[in-house]
Write an enzyme that holds these catalytic residues in place. Structure first.
Site, short mmCIF file in Angstrom:
data_model
loop_
_atom_site.label_atom_id
_atom_site.label_comp_id
_atom_site.label_asym_id
_atom_site.label_seq_id
_atom_site.Cartn_x
_atom_site.Cartn_y
_atom_site.Cartn_z
N THR A 1 0.82 -1.23 0.00
CA THR A 1 0.00 0.00 0.00
C THR A 1 0.84 1.27 0.00
OG1 THR A 1 -0.11 0.06 2.42
CG2 THR A 1 -1.88 -1.14 1.28
N TRP A 2 2.11 1.16 -0.36
CA TRP A 2 2.96 2.36 -0.40
C TRP A 2 2.37 3.34 -1.42
CZ3 TRP A 2 8.74 2.42 -2.34
CH2 TRP A 2 9.36 3.58 -1.88
N ASP B 1 -0.13 -5.01 3.66
CA ASP B 1 1.09 -4.43 4.24
C ASP B 1 1.03 -2.91 4.18
OD1 ASP B 1 4.12 -4.73 4.94
OD2 ASP B 1 4.07 -3.31 3.27
N TYR C 1 4.32 5.39 5.40
CA TYR C 1 3.65 5.62 4.12
C TYR C 1 2.67 6.80 4.23
CZ TYR C 1 5.57 1.01 3.00
OH TYR C 1 6.41 -0.06 2.80
N LEU D 1 7.04 -6.63 -8.38
CA LEU D 1 6.83 -6.27 -9.80
C LEU D 1 7.90 -5.30 -10.27
CD1 LEU D 1 2.98 -5.61 -9.53
CD2 LEU D 1 4.08 -7.64 -10.49
N1 LIG Z 1 9.92 -2.74 3.65
C1 LIG Z 1 10.28 -1.84 2.76
O1 LIG Z 1 11.29 -1.13 2.90
C2 LIG Z 1 9.45 -1.68 1.52
C3 LIG Z 1 9.95 -0.95 0.43
C4 LIG Z 1 9.16 -0.84 -0.71
C5 LIG Z 1 7.90 -1.44 -0.73
N2 LIG Z 1 7.41 -2.10 0.35
C6 LIG Z 1 6.05 -2.72 0.35
O2 LIG Z 1 5.95 -3.55 -0.81
C7 LIG Z 1 4.83 -3.11 -1.58
C8 LIG Z 1 5.06 -3.38 -3.05
O3 LIG Z 1 6.20 -2.71 -3.55
P1 LIG Z 1 6.13 -1.43 -4.49
O4 LIG Z 1 4.88 -0.68 -4.22
O5 LIG Z 1 7.42 -0.72 -4.31
O6 LIG Z 1 6.16 -1.99 -5.96
P2 LIG Z 1 5.47 -3.17 -6.82
O7 LIG Z 1 4.43 -3.86 -6.06
O8 LIG Z 1 6.59 -3.94 -7.39
O9 LIG Z 1 4.85 -2.36 -8.03
C9 LIG Z 1 3.80 -1.44 -7.86
C10 LIG Z 1 3.52 -0.82 -9.22
O10 LIG Z 1 3.05 -1.84 -10.12
C11 LIG Z 1 1.81 -1.44 -10.69
N3 LIG Z 1 0.99 -2.64 -10.86
C12 LIG Z 1 0.49 -3.44 -9.91
N4 LIG Z 1 -0.17 -4.48 -10.45
C13 LIG Z 1 -0.10 -4.32 -11.80
C14 LIG Z 1 -0.58 -5.05 -12.88
N5 LIG Z 1 -1.27 -6.19 -12.70
N6 LIG Z 1 -0.33 -4.60 -14.15
C15 LIG Z 1 0.38 -3.46 -14.34
N7 LIG Z 1 0.89 -2.71 -13.34
C16 LIG Z 1 0.65 -3.15 -12.06
C17 LIG Z 1 1.21 -0.48 -9.71
O11 LIG Z 1 0.34 0.37 -10.39
P3 LIG Z 1 -1.06 0.87 -9.76
O12 LIG Z 1 -0.74 1.36 -8.39
O13 LIG Z 1 -1.49 1.90 -10.72
O14 LIG Z 1 -1.98 -0.31 -9.72
C18 LIG Z 1 2.44 0.24 -9.18
O15 LIG Z 1 2.82 1.25 -10.09
C19 LIG Z 1 4.73 -1.62 -1.23
O16 LIG Z 1 3.51 -1.07 -1.64
C20 LIG Z 1 4.93 -1.69 0.25
O17 LIG Z 1 3.77 -2.15 0.91
C21 LIG Z 1 8.18 -2.25 1.46
#
Ligand SMILES: NC(=O)c1ccc[n+]([C@@H]2O[C@H](COP(=O)([O-])OP(=O)(O)OC[C@H]3O[C@@H](n4cnc5c(N)ncnc54)[C@H](OP(=O)(O)O)[C@@H]3O)[C@@H](O)[C@H]2O)c1
Length: 287
Positions: free
Chosen positions: A24-25, A53, A58, A199
């Site tokens: 949910t970032w 998460d 965030y 992703l």
């Molecule tokens: N612990 C840490 O330090 C840390 C660091 C980074 C992230 N996180 C957690 O991990 C989560 C996921 O990582 P992330 O947000 O960095 O990146 P991610 O999940 O790898 O990618 C998110 C991106 O992918 C797009 N997307 C999602 N599903 C899709 C699909 N089926 N087709 C096309 N595009 C798609 C989303 O677009 P839309 O939003 O437009 O759907 C968004 O732009 C975060 O939200 C957070 O909760 C934790």
């Protein structure tokens, strides 16, 4: 949590959680997308992505508030994860942070509370505080994030440190550094990896992933998108959880469907050829 066993990963205490959850970032930041983001999270829960998460970091609480709104009435169906800033991860500050997160989330307990990354507060103090939160019922269990193998080893030597339920780290097809040491170490200690950015932020963290011919061909063979293949790849082995973030119902539905894609050994070998894991120890990749 009642995820069916083939779609589930077991935490060290025996609890089953879905292998795919929802990140949910950056959610909750814009009024214009709020309704769709809430609908997306609720649909995700319906489709089996019950692990959500979030973090106090965030949007400085806006993500937690959005999640709180999204899970109203369905709290018991959700495995709720939040994270504490390193500078809040000790003594009274830890309790205060946790209570503030609970308030924003509209709940009286977290299923899992993570140290977001290691800062200056000694790990001993964090573990002690986390154990107190467990004892008081404010959290069911705790874990860490962005800790490399040496930090994990240190954690195991702290009294109570072996109660750590997971380590949430960056992991995607284009960033495989953890496979050299951290992943096998966690496997041998029965501590699941929770993969963030699975992703590669829709391919933006590493150019050429979704466009890669091998990924594209495997996707075509499964009637899937390249991102679905990347997601299926990230949870191809047991003891993994991945938390893609999607703010639309369409993306959430695609991600949920990826849990059903089973990559063959041959497909995994081809992906290994296209994106080899490093054969030496590299520093932990993080955002
Ligand atoms: N612990 C840490 O330090 C840390 C660091 C980074 C992230 N996180 C957690 O991990 C989560 C996921 O990582 P992330 O947000 O960095 O990146 P991610 O999940 O790898 O990618 C998110 C991106 O992918 C797009 N997307 C999602 N599903 C899709 C699909 N089926 N087709 C096309 N595009 C798609 C989303 O677009 P839309 O939003 O437009 O759907 C968004 O732009 C975060 O939200 C957070 O909760 C934790």
């Amino acid at each position: 949590m009642n995820a069916s066993i083939s779609d589930a990963t077991r935490l060290p205490d025996g609890t089953s959680v879905p292998r795919l959850g929802q990140g949910t970032w950056n959610m909750g930041d814009s009024d214009a997308s709020r309704t769709e983001e809430i609908a997306a999270l609720r649909l995700g829960v319906e489709l089996g992505l019950q692990l959500i998460d979030t973090a106090e970091m965030y949007g400085e609480g806006r993500s937690e508030e959005l999640v709180g709104e999204a899970i109203r009435g369905i709290r018991n169906e959700v495995f709720l994860v939040s994270k504490v800033y390193p500078h809040n991860a000790g003594k009274e500050r830890l309790t205060r942070s946790c209570e503030a997160s609970l308030k924003r989330l509209g709940t009286d307990y977290l299923d899992l509370y993570l140290l977001h990354w290691r800062g200056n507060v000694p790990l001993e103090e964090t573990v002690e505080g986390m154990e107190q939160l467990v004892a008081s019922g404010k959290i069911a269990r705790w874990g860490v994030s962005n800790l490399d193998t040496e930090d994990m080893r240190e954690l195991m030597h702290i009294p109570g440190g072996d109660h750590c339920a997971t380590n949430q780290v960056l992991y995607h097809l284009g960033s495989r550094g953890i496979e050299h040491e951290l992943l096998p170490w966690q496997r041998s200690h029965n501590i699941p990896v929770m993969a963030y950015s699975p992703l590669a932020q829709a391919g933006t963290l590493r150019k050429g992933l979704a466009e890669n011919e091998t990924v594209q061909e495997i996707a075509r063979n499964h009637g899937a998108t390249p991102l679905q293949v990347m997601l299926a790849w990230s949870i191809r082995e047991g003891n993994m959880i991945a938390i893609p973030k999607a703010s639309t119902r369409r993306h959430v539905a695609e991600n949920a469907a990826a849990a059903k894609i089973r990559l063959s050994n041959e497909e995994c070998w081809r992906l290994d050829d296209a994106f080899p894991q490093p054969s030496w120890k590299v520093p932990l990749d993080m955002l």
